[in-house]
Scaffold this motif. Structure first.
Motif, PDB file in Angstrom:
ATOM      1  N   ARG A 158       7.496   1.979  -3.938  1.00  0.00           N
ATOM      2  CA  ARG A 158       7.513   3.169  -3.093  1.00  0.00           C
ATOM      3  C   ARG A 158       6.361   4.123  -3.416  1.00  0.00           C
ATOM      4  N   SER A 171       4.547   7.936  -1.777  1.00  0.00           N
ATOM      5  CA  SER A 171       3.790   7.784  -0.536  1.00  0.00           C
ATOM      6  C   SER A 171       4.608   7.071   0.522  1.00  0.00           C
ATOM      7  N   ARG A 172       4.392   7.465   1.770  1.00  0.00           N
ATOM      8  CA  ARG A 172       5.038   6.772   2.897  1.00  0.00           C
ATOM      9  C   ARG A 172       4.315   5.463   3.207  1.00  0.00           C
ATOM     10  N   THR A 173       3.089   5.376   2.787  1.00  0.00           N
ATOM     11  CA  THR A 173       2.293   4.147   2.992  1.00  0.00           C
ATOM     12  C   THR A 173       1.752   3.683   1.643  1.00  0.00           C
TER      13      THR A 173
END
Length: 238
Positions: A173, A193-195
């Motif tokens: 994640r 981070s989302r990416t």
């Protein structure tokens, strides 16, 4: 007339020798603070031509650090300053590598801005030159890049050994930025981070900081002494 010419040649020879000798000794990073420049820009090395001990590089514009920079491409090489229009830094960590960042100090001439000095990203950042304040905000994670195949192997061996701090359950994640501090030590920074991505920098000096990325970082450090002793780690090339 012959005497004057001979004296002139001697002076030029001494000047050339002084320049060449000076470039055998890398300046301290903080010397950049007093380096004259009309503009300063961040570039990404996009082309490199090597011919024996001589090389010539091209850097693509990635952002302005000081002044006004209308150009979008810069060329520089390792010829001494007195030999031509292009000037390379005396930093011993060059020649540059494709895909790496550099900082160009530009001087104004009758033909426009020309490269006066160029330094690796990490060297410039270590200078704490106040004119470079925007440096790390241009690429938020600094000089972080995708790992090569050998580096990927190193990170595959490193990540299972990371001791996750309290509150961190899944490494996947987090965006992870690593640097190989020594043949047997890998240091890294984790940020939620989302990416998520897995990245690497070429030296510990290039690792992002909380100030540069505007984020909360988790610091990790992994020792791989046993793998090094067993010959299971790729070569270390600082």
């Amino acid at each position: 007339m012959k005497i004057i010419l001979a004296v002139l040649l001697v002076v030029l020879g001494l000047f050339g020798a002084a320049e060449a000798q000076a470039c055998r000794i890398a300046p301290r990073p903080d010397a950049l603070r007093s380096l004259d420049a009309d503009a300063i820009a961040l570039v990404l090395i996009t082309d490199l031509q090597v011919d024996g001990a001589t090389w010539r590089a091209t850097g693509a514009y990635r952002g302005t650090l000081m002044g006004h920079v209308p150009q979008r491409e810069f060329s520089f090489d390792n010829r001494p300053a007195f030999a031509g229009e292009l000037v390379v830094s005396c930093n011993q960590s060059w020649p540059p590598k494709l895909g790496r960042y550099g900082v160009v100090y530009l001087r104004r001439t009758a033909d426009g801005l020309r490269v006066h000095r160029v330094y690796p990203y990490w060297w410039a950042r270590a200078s704490h030159d106040p004119r470079l304040a925007p440096l790390d905000r241009l690429p938020p994670l600094g000089a972080a890049r995708d790992a090569t195949s050998k580096e990927t192997r190193l990170l595959d061996l490193t990540e299972p050994r990371i001791e996750l701090p309290a509150g961190v359950s899944e490494l996947s994640r987090y965006t992870r930025v690593y640097a190989r501090a020594s043949p047997t030590i890998v240091t890294g920074m984790l940020l939620q981070s989302r990416t998520p991505r897995r990245l690497i920098v070429d030296s510990t000096e290039e690792l992002p900081t909380e100030e540069t990325c505007g984020c909360k970082l988790i610091h990790v450090r992994v020792h791989l002494d046993d793998l090094w002793a067993a010959g299971q780690l790729p070569p270390f090339n600082p």
